[in-house]
Design a protein around this motif. Structure first.
Motif, PDB file in Angstrom:
ATOM      1  N   SER A 108      -0.644  -5.269 -18.091  1.00 19.71           N
ATOM      2  CA  SER A 108      -0.613  -3.808 -18.028  1.00 19.71           C
ATOM      3  C   SER A 108       0.316  -3.374 -16.908  1.00 19.71           C
ATOM      4  CB  SER A 108      -2.023  -3.240 -17.746  1.00 19.71           C
ATOM      5  OG  SER A 108      -2.938  -3.625 -18.748  1.00 19.71           O
ATOM      6  N   ALA A 109       0.981  -2.239 -17.124  1.00 21.73           N
ATOM      7  CA  ALA A 109       1.815  -1.615 -16.097  1.00 21.73           C
ATOM      8  C   ALA A 109       1.276  -0.217 -15.845  1.00 21.73           C
ATOM      9  CB  ALA A 109       3.279  -1.562 -16.529  1.00 21.73           C
ATOM     10  N   LEU A 110       0.903   0.075 -14.612  1.00 21.43           N
ATOM     11  CA  LEU A 110       0.288   1.357 -14.251  1.00 21.43           C
ATOM     12  C   LEU A 110       1.212   2.152 -13.336  1.00 21.43           C
ATOM     13  CD1 LEU A 110      -3.352   0.164 -13.403  1.00 21.43           C
ATOM     14  CD2 LEU A 110      -2.399   0.781 -15.628  1.00 21.43           C
ATOM     15  N   ALA A 111       1.112   3.461 -13.420  1.00 20.68           N
ATOM     16  CA  ALA A 111       1.853   4.362 -12.532  1.00 20.68           C
ATOM     17  C   ALA A 111       0.874   5.389 -11.994  1.00 20.68           C
ATOM     18  CB  ALA A 111       3.013   5.029 -13.260  1.00 20.68           C
ATOM     19  N   ALA A 112      -0.032   4.941 -11.143  1.00 21.61           N
ATOM     20  CA  ALA A 112      -1.020   5.847 -10.552  1.00 21.61           C
ATOM     21  C   ALA A 112      -0.466   6.440  -9.266  1.00 21.61           C
ATOM     22  CB  ALA A 112      -2.316   5.102 -10.280  1.00 21.61           C
ATOM     23  N   ALA A 113      -1.061   7.514  -8.817  1.00 22.49           N
ATOM     24  CA  ALA A 113      -0.576   8.204  -7.626  1.00 22.49           C
ATOM     25  C   ALA A 113      -1.114   7.527  -6.368  1.00 22.49           C
ATOM     26  CB  ALA A 113      -0.961   9.673  -7.685  1.00 22.49           C
ATOM     27  N   GLY A 114      -1.847   8.249  -5.537  1.00 24.36           N
ATOM     28  CA  GLY A 114      -2.190   7.744  -4.215  1.00 24.36           C
ATOM     29  C   GLY A 114      -3.174   6.606  -4.169  1.00 24.36           C
ATOM     30  N   ASP A 115      -3.969   6.412  -5.226  1.00 21.56           N
ATOM     31  CA  ASP A 115      -4.903   5.286  -5.210  1.00 21.56           C
ATOM     32  C   ASP A 115      -4.556   4.298  -6.326  1.00 21.56           C
ATOM     33  OD1 ASP A 115      -5.661   6.986  -7.228  1.00 21.56           O
ATOM     34  OD2 ASP A 115      -7.764   7.149  -6.625  1.00 21.56           O
ATOM     35  N   GLY A 116      -3.257   4.014  -6.448  1.00 24.13           N
ATOM     36  CA  GLY A 116      -2.808   3.080  -7.475  1.00 24.13           C
ATOM     37  C   GLY A 116      -3.355   1.685  -7.310  1.00 24.13           C
ATOM     38  N   LEU A 117      -3.543   1.240  -6.066  1.00 21.04           N
ATOM     39  CA  LEU A 117      -4.108  -0.088  -5.850  1.00 21.04           C
ATOM     40  C   LEU A 117      -5.527  -0.161  -6.411  1.00 21.04           C
ATOM     41  CD1 LEU A 117      -4.121  -2.939  -4.678  1.00 21.04           C
ATOM     42  CD2 LEU A 117      -4.756  -1.957  -2.469  1.00 21.04           C
ATOM     43  N   GLU A 118      -6.315   0.856  -6.153  1.00 23.30           N
ATOM     44  CA  GLU A 118      -7.686   0.849  -6.671  1.00 23.30           C
ATOM     45  C   GLU A 118      -7.712   0.944  -8.191  1.00 23.30           C
ATOM     46  OE1 GLU A 118      -7.998   1.965  -2.411  1.00 23.30           O
ATOM     47  OE2 GLU A 118      -6.741   2.672  -4.051  1.00 23.30           O
ATOM     48  N   GLN A 119      -6.845   1.766  -8.761  1.00 26.06           N
ATOM     49  CA  GLN A 119      -6.805   1.879 -10.221  1.00 26.06           C
ATOM     50  C   GLN A 119      -6.403   0.540 -10.843  1.00 26.06           C
ATOM     51  OE1 GLN A 119      -8.014   4.507 -11.520  1.00 26.06           O
ATOM     52  NE2 GLN A 119      -7.992   5.877  -9.758  1.00 26.06           N
ATOM     53  N   ALA A 120      -5.449  -0.150 -10.223  1.00 22.57           N
ATOM     54  CA  ALA A 120      -5.042  -1.462 -10.717  1.00 22.57           C
ATOM     55  C   ALA A 120      -6.181  -2.469 -10.564  1.00 22.57           C
ATOM     56  CB  ALA A 120      -3.804  -1.941  -9.971  1.00 22.57           C
ATOM     57  N   LEU A 121      -6.933  -2.347  -9.485  1.00 16.63           N
ATOM     58  CA  LEU A 121      -8.050  -3.264  -9.286  1.00 16.63           C
ATOM     59  C   LEU A 121      -9.147  -3.038 -10.328  1.00 16.63           C
ATOM     60  CD1 LEU A 121      -9.171  -5.530  -7.501  1.00 16.63           C
ATOM     61  CD2 LEU A 121     -10.270  -3.781  -6.109  1.00 16.63           C
ATOM     62  N   LEU A 122      -9.381  -1.778 -10.686  1.00 10.25           N
ATOM     63  CA  LEU A 122     -10.342  -1.496 -11.757  1.00 10.25           C
ATOM     64  C   LEU A 122      -9.929  -2.196 -13.049  1.00 10.25           C
ATOM     65  CD1 LEU A 122     -11.002   2.322 -11.248  1.00 10.25           C
ATOM     66  CD2 LEU A 122     -12.633   0.487 -10.853  1.00 10.25           C
ATOM     67  N   GLU A 123      -8.641  -2.114 -13.374  1.00  9.12           N
ATOM     68  CA  GLU A 123      -8.135  -2.779 -14.573  1.00  9.12           C
ATOM     69  C   GLU A 123      -8.298  -4.292 -14.464  1.00  9.12           C
ATOM     70  OE1 GLU A 123      -5.963  -2.887 -18.330  1.00  9.12           O
ATOM     71  OE2 GLU A 123      -6.962  -1.270 -17.227  1.00  9.12           O
ATOM     72  N   ALA A 124      -7.961  -4.838 -13.305  1.00  3.83           N
ATOM     73  CA  ALA A 124      -8.063  -6.286 -13.121  1.00  3.83           C
ATOM     74  C   ALA A 124      -9.504  -6.764 -13.202  1.00  3.83           C
ATOM     75  CB  ALA A 124      -7.441  -6.683 -11.786  1.00  3.83           C
TER      76      ALA A 124
ATOM     77  N   VAL B 202      -1.729  -7.403 -13.918  1.00  4.88           N
ATOM     78  CA  VAL B 202      -1.739  -5.949 -13.772  1.00  4.88           C
ATOM     79  C   VAL B 202      -0.672  -5.602 -12.735  1.00  4.88           C
ATOM     80  CG1 VAL B 202      -3.058  -3.889 -13.168  1.00  4.88           C
ATOM     81  CG2 VAL B 202      -4.195  -5.813 -14.304  1.00  4.88           C
ATOM     82  N   PHE B 203       0.307  -4.822 -13.157  1.00  6.74           N
ATOM     83  CA  PHE B 203       1.407  -4.418 -12.275  1.00  6.74           C
ATOM     84  C   PHE B 203       1.294  -2.921 -12.027  1.00  6.74           C
ATOM     85  CE2 PHE B 203       5.797  -2.680 -12.024  1.00  6.74           C
ATOM     86  CZ  PHE B 203       6.156  -3.230 -10.791  1.00  6.74           C
ATOM     87  N   ALA B 204       1.361  -2.517 -10.771  1.00  5.15           N
ATOM     88  CA  ALA B 204       1.242  -1.098 -10.425  1.00  5.15           C
ATOM     89  C   ALA B 204       2.395  -0.681  -9.531  1.00  5.15           C
ATOM     90  CB  ALA B 204      -0.089  -0.825  -9.727  1.00  5.15           C
ATOM     91  N   SER B 205       2.990   0.463  -9.841  1.00  7.04           N
ATOM     92  CA  SER B 205       4.042   1.049  -9.018  1.00  7.04           C
ATOM     93  C   SER B 205       4.055   2.540  -9.287  1.00  7.04           C
ATOM     94  CB  SER B 205       5.405   0.426  -9.351  1.00  7.04           C
ATOM     95  OG  SER B 205       6.430   1.031  -8.587  1.00  7.04           O
ATOM     96  N   ARG B 206       3.878   3.320  -8.260  1.00  8.34           N
ATOM     97  CA  ARG B 206       3.842   4.771  -8.473  1.00  8.34           C
ATOM     98  C   ARG B 206       5.202   5.305  -8.924  1.00  8.34           C
ATOM     99  NH1 ARG B 206       1.910   9.650  -4.327  1.00  8.34           N
ATOM    100  NH2 ARG B 206       2.160  11.320  -5.847  1.00  8.34           N
ATOM    101  N   HIS B 207       6.272   4.804  -8.316  1.00  8.79           N
ATOM    102  CA  HIS B 207       7.592   5.378  -8.555  1.00  8.79           C
ATOM    103  C   HIS B 207       8.470   4.502  -9.437  1.00  8.79           C
ATOM    104  CE1 HIS B 207       6.531   8.344  -5.555  1.00  8.79           C
ATOM    105  NE2 HIS B 207       6.232   7.367  -4.717  1.00  8.79           N
ATOM    106  N   GLY B 208       8.090   3.253  -9.640  1.00  9.48           N
ATOM    107  CA  GLY B 208       8.860   2.391 -10.511  1.00  9.48           C
ATOM    108  C   GLY B 208      10.271   2.149  -9.993  1.00  9.48           C
ATOM    109  N   ASP B 209      11.181   1.862 -10.918  1.00  8.20           N
ATOM    110  CA  ASP B 209      12.556   1.519 -10.562  1.00  8.20           C
ATOM    111  C   ASP B 209      13.394   2.790 -10.462  1.00  8.20           C
ATOM    112  OD1 ASP B 209      14.829   0.137  -9.997  1.00  8.20           O
ATOM    113  OD2 ASP B 209      14.633  -1.273 -11.664  1.00  8.20           O
TER     114      ASP B 209
END
Length: 237
Positions: free
Chosen positions: A127-143, A75-82
Motif C-alpha cells: 500500500s502507498a499512503l499520503a496522509a497528513a500530519g499523522d501519516g506514520l500512525e496511519q501507516a502503522l494502522l495499515e501495517a 506499507v509506504f507512506a509519504s505526505r508529499h511524494g515525489d
C-alpha cells in the motif's frame, strides 16, 4: 494496538549508520541538504537511473530489512511524494512541452512500491499512503492490520523529499529529506493508543521523534495532530 519493531533503518543527508543517528538523536539539529544520494549499488545500473532520490531513499533503508524474507507486505507512506518530479512535469505542461510517459508513470504516488515489487519479485500486498500530519500512525494502522491478518512480518517505510523552493511557503513539515524503515512483527513490545485531544505541534516530524525513542533518548511519545492524540509506549524494559 501492540507490535514489535524487529529492526529499523534510516537515512538523511550525512546520516546513515546507527551511530550517526544516535549522535543526531542526542542533539537534533537541522541538516543541510547538499543533494547527497543514498547508495543503491545493489540494484542494476539501468534500474538505478530510473529512481528519483525519494525512491533511492526508500530502497536504501528498506532493502537490507527485507533480506531473508521471500514475501514481505509493505506499507509506504509519504505526505508529499515525489514533488520535484511532479513539479517538473507541471512546468513542462505549462510551457507546452510533451511529457515523457516514463516520467509521468514514475510520478504517481504508488510508483515506488511498484518498482519495489518488480525489482524484488515480490507480489505481496503493498500500500502507498499520503496522509497528513499523522501519516506514520496511519501507516502503522495499515501495517498492524496486515499482522492481524496473519502476516509474520510487515515492512513500513516513511519517506519525505525536500520540497522544491516554489512550495516552500506551503510545505513546512519537512526540515530535510529523510527516510525511516521499520520491520514490524507481532509482539507486545510497543503499544499505540489513540485519544481525543489537541496539543502543541512537535519540533520534528514524528518519524524522527520515534527514532529518538528507539535510540534511547525518549521513553514514550505523544503525537498531536488536529483532534487526535497518539500515545506510543514501550511495554518492555
Amino acid at each position: 494496538m501492540h507490535f514489535r519493531i524487529e529492526q529499523w533503518r534510516a537515512w538523511a543527508p550525512g546520516l546513515d549508520s546507527t551511530d550517526d543517528w544516535r549522535a543526531w538523536c542526542r542533539t537534533p539539529v537541522p541538516l543541510e541538504d547538499a543533494q547527497q544520494q543514498p547508495d543503491v549499488g545493489f540494484l542494476p545500473a539501468l534500474q538505478r537511473r530510473r529512481l528519483s532520490r525519494l525512491a533511492r531513499m526508500m530502497f536504501h533503508v528498506a532493502w537490507p530489512l527485507a533480506e531473508g524474507h521471500r514475501a514481505l507486505p509493505l506499507v509506504f507512506a509519504s505526505r508529499h511524494g515525489d514533488a520535484p518530479r511532479t513539479l517538473a512535469l507541471l512546468e513542462q505542461l505549462a510551457s507546452g512541452e510533451p511529457l515523457s510517459p516514463t516520467q509521468f508513470s514514475l510520478s504517481v504516488h504508488n510508483a515506488t512500491i511498484g518498482l519495489w515489487s518488480i525489482l524484488r519479485g515480490d507480489t505481496s500486498e503493498m500500500s502507498a499512503l499520503a496522509a497528513a500530519g499523522d501519516g506514520l500512525e496511519q501507516a502503522l494502522l495499515e501495517a498492524c492490520s496486515l499482522l492481524g491478518d496473519g502476516a509474520p512480518a510487515v515492512l513500513l517505510v516513511l519517506a519525505e523529499e525536500m520540497p522544491p523552493p516554489l512550495y516552500a511557503a506551503q510545505v513546512d513539515d519537512v526540515p530535510f529529506p529523510y527516510a525511516v524503515a521499520l520491520l514490524l512483527t507481532p509482539g507486545q513490545d510497543w503499544r499505540l493508543q489513540l485519544h481525543a485531544g489537541s496539543g502543541p505541534r512537535a519540533d520534528w516530524p514524528h518519524a524522527l521523534n520515534l527514532l529518538r525513542a528507539l535510540c534511547g533518548e525518549r521513553h514514550s511519545l505523544e503525537h498531536h495532530w488536529k483532534n487526535r492524540r497518539w500515545i506510543w509506549s514501550p511495554t518492555t524494559a
